[in-house]
Design an enzyme around this catalytic site. Structure first.
Site, PDB file in Angstrom:
ATOM      1  N   ASP A  64       0.816  -1.290   0.135  1.00 27.67           N
ATOM      2  CA  ASP A  64      -0.049   0.143  -0.003  1.00 27.67           C
ATOM      3  C   ASP A  64       0.762   1.354  -0.015  1.00 27.67           C
ATOM      4  OD1 ASP A  64      -2.859   0.634   0.294  1.00 27.67           O
ATOM      5  OD2 ASP A  64      -3.070  -1.050   1.656  1.00 27.67           O
ATOM      6  N   ASP A  88      -3.940   3.915  -2.364  1.00 27.89           N
ATOM      7  CA  ASP A  88      -5.076   4.319  -1.756  1.00 27.89           C
ATOM      8  C   ASP A  88      -5.665   5.670  -2.148  1.00 27.89           C
ATOM      9  OD1 ASP A  88      -6.736   3.535   0.661  1.00 27.89           O
ATOM     10  OD2 ASP A  88      -6.023   5.542   1.290  1.00 27.89           O
ATOM     11  N   GLU A 117      -6.829   2.713  -6.087  1.00 25.07           N
ATOM     12  CA  GLU A 117      -8.260   2.548  -5.799  1.00 25.07           C
ATOM     13  C   GLU A 117      -9.075   3.775  -6.017  1.00 25.07           C
ATOM     14  OE1 GLU A 117     -10.238   1.937  -1.337  1.00 25.07           O
ATOM     15  OE2 GLU A 117      -8.772   3.441  -1.518  1.00 25.07           O
ATOM     16  N   HIS A 160     -11.014  -4.974   2.605  1.00 27.66           N
ATOM     17  CA  HIS A 160     -11.024  -4.485   4.123  1.00 27.66           C
ATOM     18  C   HIS A 160     -11.790  -3.366   4.312  1.00 27.66           C
ATOM     19  CE1 HIS A 160      -8.229  -1.659   1.925  1.00 27.66           C
ATOM     20  NE2 HIS A 160      -8.342  -1.027   3.158  1.00 27.66           N
ATOM     21  N   ASP A 161     -12.540  -2.828   3.449  1.00 27.56           N
ATOM     22  CA  ASP A 161     -13.477  -1.655   3.734  1.00 27.56           C
ATOM     23  C   ASP A 161     -14.814  -1.812   3.525  1.00 27.56           C
ATOM     24  OD1 ASP A 161     -11.735   0.303   4.006  1.00 27.56           O
ATOM     25  OD2 ASP A 161     -11.334   0.628   1.978  1.00 27.56           O
TER      26      ASP A 161
END
Length: 537
Positions: A97, A199, A262, A325-326
């Site tokens: 990330d 991200d 993302e 994960h979101d």
């Protein structure tokens, strides 16, 4: 030569929740290294590590205080190097990330920036004067609720934070900021990482004029006020493309490296941004969005998203996934009947392998993991705590990986885990599924192996044969062979007439009787024909 990432299946690891090695209840890098054999056994090509950098952990690592330091919670830089070495030995690429849009408010850059208006980093973040009445500069909201502006008494100004108040946004209009971030990325490229997951990539650049966002159209006030605006000026700005070009120029200096961004936006606009950010060869290598991470489980939705991307960017490249994960885990989102959870999980991976592009898998989905029911006193996710219980936050999809139902905390940790391991999740442990041929785990392995064995699924052109709802058909054609995946997205059996010469092949959850293909609830099949022959009568 075809780039490795175009055919890749990427397995996301959330370090806090994968494997704890030292018994403190929090996963770590040594634990991840120990479990890489399991990851490799799935047949994936790469791992994506969520943040393991130095951080106060107000947003679980997505508030970085030092981009080039490993948080002591997760280990040391030597532990990271050992992880990369082991992954490469197993044939796994390593993607990490990069949280570039904002830092922690404990980052040295911000600590200096907020001192006054004249220090060397005074304009490294987005600062603005109050309105005459003392209010924030404009109407931009935070993703986590409230205004996106926080007042700083030292500067007598507001700073922008699209997320938590402890996550101030960097000022990408300042070239020195981009230079500094490129330097941080270069540190990891030199250590041998194979790529970056970027991200909130569409949040980098803000409107320099700080214009108000217009109101969105809605019948009833959304449950979260963020949905009441069209985010025209606070994110997804056209100037973002120039930043992406600078990032691409850096990675192009290193062979076989890639970037996946993302894109967080609403509706079909996020698919359009995916296309915009990956078209040509001077921006992102690929992008993903939340388009397929929603509750929408209809044929029209899947067709619209995939076809929409292909139409917008025929030379771009997408990455598709169903969980991360979101968001709430897809088995819980789509299996309204708990008895159908395994069936939905098996269909999901066989549907995913039919999609063109790179594929993403989130840890635990290979065992059909469901959302954990988190009680209020167990919450750790501060981002959505004010929206409880309408929005229970992201803790439910972040609970620990389950390895052995008979071990303490299902094999995740000898200590008290940072989030609970509950019986419904422990029951899906890897050990219990490993030897079962028809388990979700072995269905994932078989599906990914089938994708590798069929060039149509990796290299083929994509079309969508017309079938009535609730059936989705995805055809992939390569060198004269057409392979069509067909999926029943309902809990009622469906019957399909096969065309003459069409034959079922590969993964099958259904039966063929003469020329009829019968798919049970959430059933699926693959049908092979020649390129110029229809699959269905």
């Amino acid at each position: 030569m075809r780039e490795w990432w175009r055919d890749a299946v990427i397995y996301q690891i959330y370090p806090r929740s994968f494997q704890d090695d030292n018994g403190d209840g929090i996963g770590d890098l040594i634990g991840i290294t120990r479990r890489l054999d399991h990851v490799a056994s799935l047949g994936v090509d790469a791992i994506w590590l969520s943040p393991f950098f130095a951080s106060p952990d107000k947003d679980m690592g997505y508030d970085v205080s030092d981009y080039t330091s490993v948080s002591p919670l997760f280990g040391t830089i030597e532990d990271f190097d050992a992880l990369v070495t082991r992954a490469h030995d197993l044939g796994l690429k390593v993607i990490i990330d990069q949280v570039l849009s904002h830092t922690s408010d404990q980052h040295d850059w911000f600590l200096e920036s907020k001192k006054d208006r004249t220090n060397p980093k005074a304009d490294w973040y987005v600062w603005a004067d109050p309105r005459l009445d003392g209010g924030p500069p404009n109407n931009w909201p935070s993703v986590f609720g409230g205004s996106a502006w926080m007042f700083s008494p030292l500067r007598r100004q507001y700073y922008l934070h699209n997320f938590l108040t402890s996550q101030p946004d960097l000022n990408f209009h300042n070239p020195a900021v981009v230079d500094a971030l490129l330097g941080e990325m270069k540190f990891w490229l030199e250590r041998g990482v194979d790529g970056f997951r970027l991200d909130t990539v569409n949040f980098y650049v803000h409107d320099a004029k700080l214009r108000d966002n217009p109101a969105a159209e809605y019948d009833d006030m959304p449950g979260h006020p963020y949905g009441a605006q069209i985010h025209m000026y606070s994110k997804s700005r056209p100037e973002n493309l120039n930043v992406l070009r600078r990032l691409r120029a850096l990675t192009d200096q290193y062979p076989d490296r890639m970037m996946i961004g993302e894109v967080g936006h609403d509706g079909i606009r996020q698919v359009e941004l995916m296309a915009q950010y990956t078209s040509g060869s001077d921006k992102l290598h690929m992008a993903y969005s939340f388009a397929l991470l929603s509750h929408d489980h209809t044929p029209d939705h899947f067709r619209r998203c995939i076809q929409g991307f292909m139409n917008e960017a025929p030379d771009g490249w997408p990455c598709w996934s169903f969980s991360n994960h979101d968001v709430q885990r897809h088995v819980t989102r789509w299996a309204t009947d708990p008895t159908m959870q395994d069936t939905v999980a098996k269909q999901a991976i066989n549907m995913l392998i039919s999609f063109p592009g790179t594929l993403g898998i989130y840890q635990g989905e290979e065992v059909g993991q469901t959302e954990t029911d988190i009680e209020f006193h167990e919450l750790t996710d501060l981002g959505y705590i004010d929206f409880w219980p309408d929005n229970k936050g992201r803790d439910g999809c972040r609970t620990p990986m389950v390895w052995d139902a008979d071990a303490p905390n299902a094999g995740f940790s000898e200590g008290d885990p940072w989030l609970p391991v509950k019986p419904p999740q422990a029951a899906r442990a890897v050990a219990g599924q490993d030897a079962q041929n028809d388990s979700v785990l072995n269905t994932y392995r078989a599906a990914l192996a089938y994708r590798k064995s069929r060039p149509e699924l990796r290299l083929g052109n994509t079309t969508f044969p017309t079938l009535p709802d609730p059936l989705l058909a995805v055809s992939r054609t390569y060198e004269g062979i057409c392979l069509t995946g067909v999926f029943n997205l309902s809990d009622m059996a469906q019957t399909i007439q096969l065309a003459e010469g069409a034959k079922a092949t590969g993964p099958l959850s259904g039966e063929v009787t003469g020329s009829e293909l019968i798919l049970p609830a959430f059933g699926f099949a693959y049908v092979e024909t020649t390129a110029d022959t229809a699959a269905f009568a």
